[in-house]
Design a protein around this motif. Structure first.
Motif, PDB file in Angstrom:
ATOM      1  N   PRO A 179       0.792  -1.242   0.000  1.00  0.00           N
ATOM      2  CA  PRO A 179       0.000   0.000   0.000  1.00  0.00           C
ATOM      3  C   PRO A 179       0.818   1.283   0.000  1.00  0.00           C
ATOM      4  CG  PRO A 179      -0.307  -1.260   2.037  1.00  0.00           C
ATOM      5  CD  PRO A 179       0.398  -2.149   1.087  1.00  0.00           C
ATOM      6  N   PHE A 180       1.991   1.289   0.652  1.00  0.00           N
ATOM      7  CA  PHE A 180       2.777   2.531   0.708  1.00  0.00           C
ATOM      8  C   PHE A 180       3.796   2.634  -0.423  1.00  0.00           C
ATOM      9  CE2 PHE A 180       1.555   1.964   5.200  1.00  0.00           C
ATOM     10  CZ  PHE A 180       0.946   3.189   5.406  1.00  0.00           C
ATOM     11  N   LYS A 181       3.927   1.572  -1.222  1.00  0.00           N
ATOM     12  CA  LYS A 181       4.899   1.496  -2.329  1.00  0.00           C
ATOM     13  C   LYS A 181       6.345   1.365  -1.865  1.00  0.00           C
ATOM     14  CE  LYS A 181       1.770   1.906  -5.402  1.00  0.00           C
ATOM     15  NZ  LYS A 181       1.309   0.636  -5.963  1.00  0.00           N
ATOM     16  N   VAL A 182       6.650   1.750  -0.619  1.00  0.00           N
ATOM     17  CA  VAL A 182       7.990   1.539  -0.066  1.00  0.00           C
ATOM     18  C   VAL A 182       7.830   0.968   1.336  1.00  0.00           C
ATOM     19  CG1 VAL A 182       9.261   3.291  -1.343  1.00  0.00           C
ATOM     20  CG2 VAL A 182       8.045   3.926   0.726  1.00  0.00           C
ATOM     21  N   TYR A 183       8.874   0.273   1.814  1.00  0.00           N
ATOM     22  CA  TYR A 183       8.824  -0.271   3.176  1.00  0.00           C
ATOM     23  C   TYR A 183       9.322   0.727   4.207  1.00  0.00           C
ATOM     24  CZ  TYR A 183       7.610  -4.957   1.686  1.00  0.00           C
ATOM     25  OH  TYR A 183       6.960  -6.045   1.186  1.00  0.00           O
ATOM     26  N   LEU A 184       9.683   1.919   3.748  1.00  0.00           N
ATOM     27  CA  LEU A 184      10.208   2.929   4.663  1.00  0.00           C
ATOM     28  C   LEU A 184       9.200   3.253   5.764  1.00  0.00           C
ATOM     29  CD1 LEU A 184      12.354   5.082   5.313  1.00  0.00           C
ATOM     30  CD2 LEU A 184      11.162   6.602   3.773  1.00  0.00           C
ATOM     31  N   ILE A 185       7.910   3.344   5.395  1.00  0.00           N
ATOM     32  CA  ILE A 185       6.913   3.772   6.379  1.00  0.00           C
ATOM     33  C   ILE A 185       6.532   2.640   7.344  1.00  0.00           C
ATOM     34  CG2 ILE A 185       4.616   4.801   6.670  1.00  0.00           C
ATOM     35  CD1 ILE A 185       5.300   5.913   3.665  1.00  0.00           C
ATOM     36  N   PRO A 186       6.126   1.457   6.843  1.00  0.00           N
ATOM     37  CA  PRO A 186       5.802   0.398   7.816  1.00  0.00           C
ATOM     38  C   PRO A 186       7.012  -0.124   8.580  1.00  0.00           C
ATOM     39  CG  PRO A 186       5.608  -0.427   5.575  1.00  0.00           C
ATOM     40  CD  PRO A 186       5.791   1.047   5.468  1.00  0.00           C
ATOM     41  N   GLN A 187       8.213   0.005   7.992  1.00  0.00           N
ATOM     42  CA  GLN A 187       9.411  -0.542   8.639  1.00  0.00           C
ATOM     43  C   GLN A 187      10.314   0.574   9.150  1.00  0.00           C
ATOM     44  OE1 GLN A 187      10.549  -3.605   9.352  1.00  0.00           O
ATOM     45  NE2 GLN A 187       8.566  -4.418   8.787  1.00  0.00           N
ATOM     46  N   ILE A 188       9.729   1.650   9.661  1.00  0.00           N
ATOM     47  CA  ILE A 188      10.544   2.816  10.014  1.00  0.00           C
ATOM     48  C   ILE A 188      11.574   2.486  11.104  1.00  0.00           C
ATOM     49  CG2 ILE A 188       8.799   3.740  11.623  1.00  0.00           C
ATOM     50  CD1 ILE A 188      10.893   5.936   9.332  1.00  0.00           C
TER      51      ILE A 188
END
Lengths: 322, 171
Positions: A179-188
């Motif tokens: 959904p966020f297109k990158v894992y940066l947000i869920p995997q901060i």
């Protein structure tokens, strides 16, 4: 035919990476120069653009000095171990859709294996030089790398769990479909731990204790000169590039971007990698070096627990919503 | 091709193994050991066990062997190099014992037969990737041995902590 294509790929990637290493040194001196209100290299060519070539030539023609009491075989092998392990890690990195020299199932683990091998070069260089400064640098490096490798490995477990694969290409595809297109947000949390561990793993400021020029002369490479010293230097910069690529692939969606750039499939990938390399220099110009006990405390008491917490959190969320 | 590679890896592993125990300088032994671990990883790759191959390098070469080096640096190597072997007189006895053991093992190997094939065929593992296959086997069929191994390691960790703490108080 297939083998020929792989060979061509290897040559292309090798040439591009070496060119990047050359100009990474120039870029570093320029960036740090401007951050300290200096000009950086200006003499060789317009704005010092030919400086890396001059440096390379100088290092190449310098006398190769070997300490008489050094353990010769190990002394010769150490810089090669560093350089070879750094270069081999590039083989599994996907630069754009369908372009990786070796698209293997255990890509992430392979990079870990190679980066842990690189520490041998540093440790053995320190030991074989038979010099106290080198030896201290080597010892510091071995302790540092063991501690931060654990944090780095654990920080990527969250990514592996979300993507369900260890293959770097699959991880990028999984990110495009998330959904966020990158894992940066869920995997901060994982990203934070990874970036800190990344600096420690490549022996860069604020964790450059193995070379610490203000206390250990040049740490593990004190006794090296000429081309052998240059090999260590290259290995360090390739290590930085590999770690930046890994961060981009695992957290920032690899080669994907907000829109496609026609004709340049690696545009976004390069842009993101350049950002990370700039971050390395930015941090170097900003932060002082950590003290040794602070470094160990940060690794074991902050980063590893944080990474473990991230794994539990990711697992819980995945089992509830996935 | 696979057979050729197997013989290469196996021969190098045996040769390096001999070299490791005969080398005078322990640091050289550790270096050779590093090469040996890579060849072991190669053997795992021939068996399609890519996860094991990577873990072999990461854990043994990346962590355990670095600790060995660390320990070696703390002991005085120069004295160690001049030391005579522990068993100078009983050397031939030791060699005879080793040869006898080797013959016993070789005779044992002859009567070795393959067990029945499990549910994981090579095609199945290749399809679901080795990492996934191993994870599923470890966390379902072999969960009890896995947990026991984990518990034993935890005991070792706590033991190490207790030892380190006690020394701290005494100093």
């Amino acid at each position: 035919m297939e083998i020929l294509w792989i060979l061509v790929k290897i040559i292309i990637v090798f040439a591009v990476v070496m060119l990047h290493v050359m100009y990474a040194t120039y870029f570093e001196r320029k960036v740090i120069g401007h951050m300290q209100v200096r000009m950086g290299p200006m003499r060789v060519g317009p704005h010092g653009i030919l400086q890396p070539i001059a440096d390379g030539l100088k290092l190449f023609f310098k006398e190769d000095i070997i300490p008489t009491v050094a353990d010769k075989k190990v002394f010769y092998a150490a810089p090669l171990i560093c350089l070879i392990s750094a270069l081999s890690a590039i083989a599994v990195l996907p630069f754009f859709e369908g372009f990786a020299i070796a698209n293997i199932n255990i890509g992430i683990l392979y990079i870990f294996a190679m980066s842990s091998l690189a520490s041998y070069g540093v440790v053995l260089a320190g030991w074989s030089s038979n010099s106290k400064y080198s030896f201290l640098g080597g010892l510091r490096s071995s302790a540092q790398v063991i501690s931060y490798e654990i944090a780095m490995g654990l920080s990527l477990v969250g990514v592996m769990m979300m993507a369900g694969s260890l293959n770097l290409t699959d991880i990028v595809h999984a990110q495009m479909n998330s959904p966020f297109k990158v894992y940066l947000i869920p995997q901060i949390i994982g990203f934070f731990v990874f970036v800190v561990a990344m600096f420690a793993e490549t022996n860069r400021t604020p964790f450059d204790l193995p070379e610490a020029e203000s206390e250990l002369v040049a740490g593990y490479c004190t006794e090296y000169s000429g081309m052998r010293f240059a090999l260590f230097f290259m290995a360090e910069y390739i290590g930085m590039i590999v770690m930046s690529c890994l961060a981009v692939t695992c957290f920032l969606g690899g080669w994907s971007g907000p829109f496609e750039v026609p004709g340049i499939p690696f545009f976004w990938f390069l842009l993101k990698v350049y950002f990370f390399i700039f971050l390395y220099y930015w941090v170097r110009a900003t932060l002082p070096r950590y003290r040794y006990d602070q470094l160990m405390a940060l690794g074991w008491k902050v980063l590893i627990p944080l990474a473990l917490f991230n794994i539990v959190l990711t697992g819980t969320i995945k089992s509830i919503f996935g | 091709m696979v057979q050729l590679l197997f013989f290469y890896f196996a021969l190098v592993v045996i040769g390096l193994g001999l070299r490791i125990v005969t080398a005078k300088n322990p640091v050289h032994s550790v270096l050779l050991m590093l090469v040996l671990f890579f060849h072991m990883a190669g053997l795992y790759l021939l068996l399609n066990a890519e996860f094991l191959a990577a873990v072999q390098v990461i854990v043994y070469a990346g962590a355990i062997l670095v600790l060995y080096l660390f320990v070696l640096f703390l002991v005085n190597l120069k004295e160690e190099l001049k030391m005579s072997p522990f068993v100078e007189k009983g050397k031939w006895l030791g060699i005879a014992g080793a040869v006898a053991l080797f013959i016993t093992f070789m005779r044992g190997v002859v009567s070795f037969t393959l067990g029945p094939h499990g549910e994981y065929t090579i095609e199945k593992i290749q399809q679901m990737t080795h990492t996934k296959a191993m994870g599923q086997a470890v966390y379902t069929t072999y969960i009890l041995p896995f947990e026991i191994a984990g518990l034993i390691l935890l005991v070792a960790v706590i033991g190490g902590l207790a030892l380190a703490k006690r020394e701290d108080k005494g100093a």
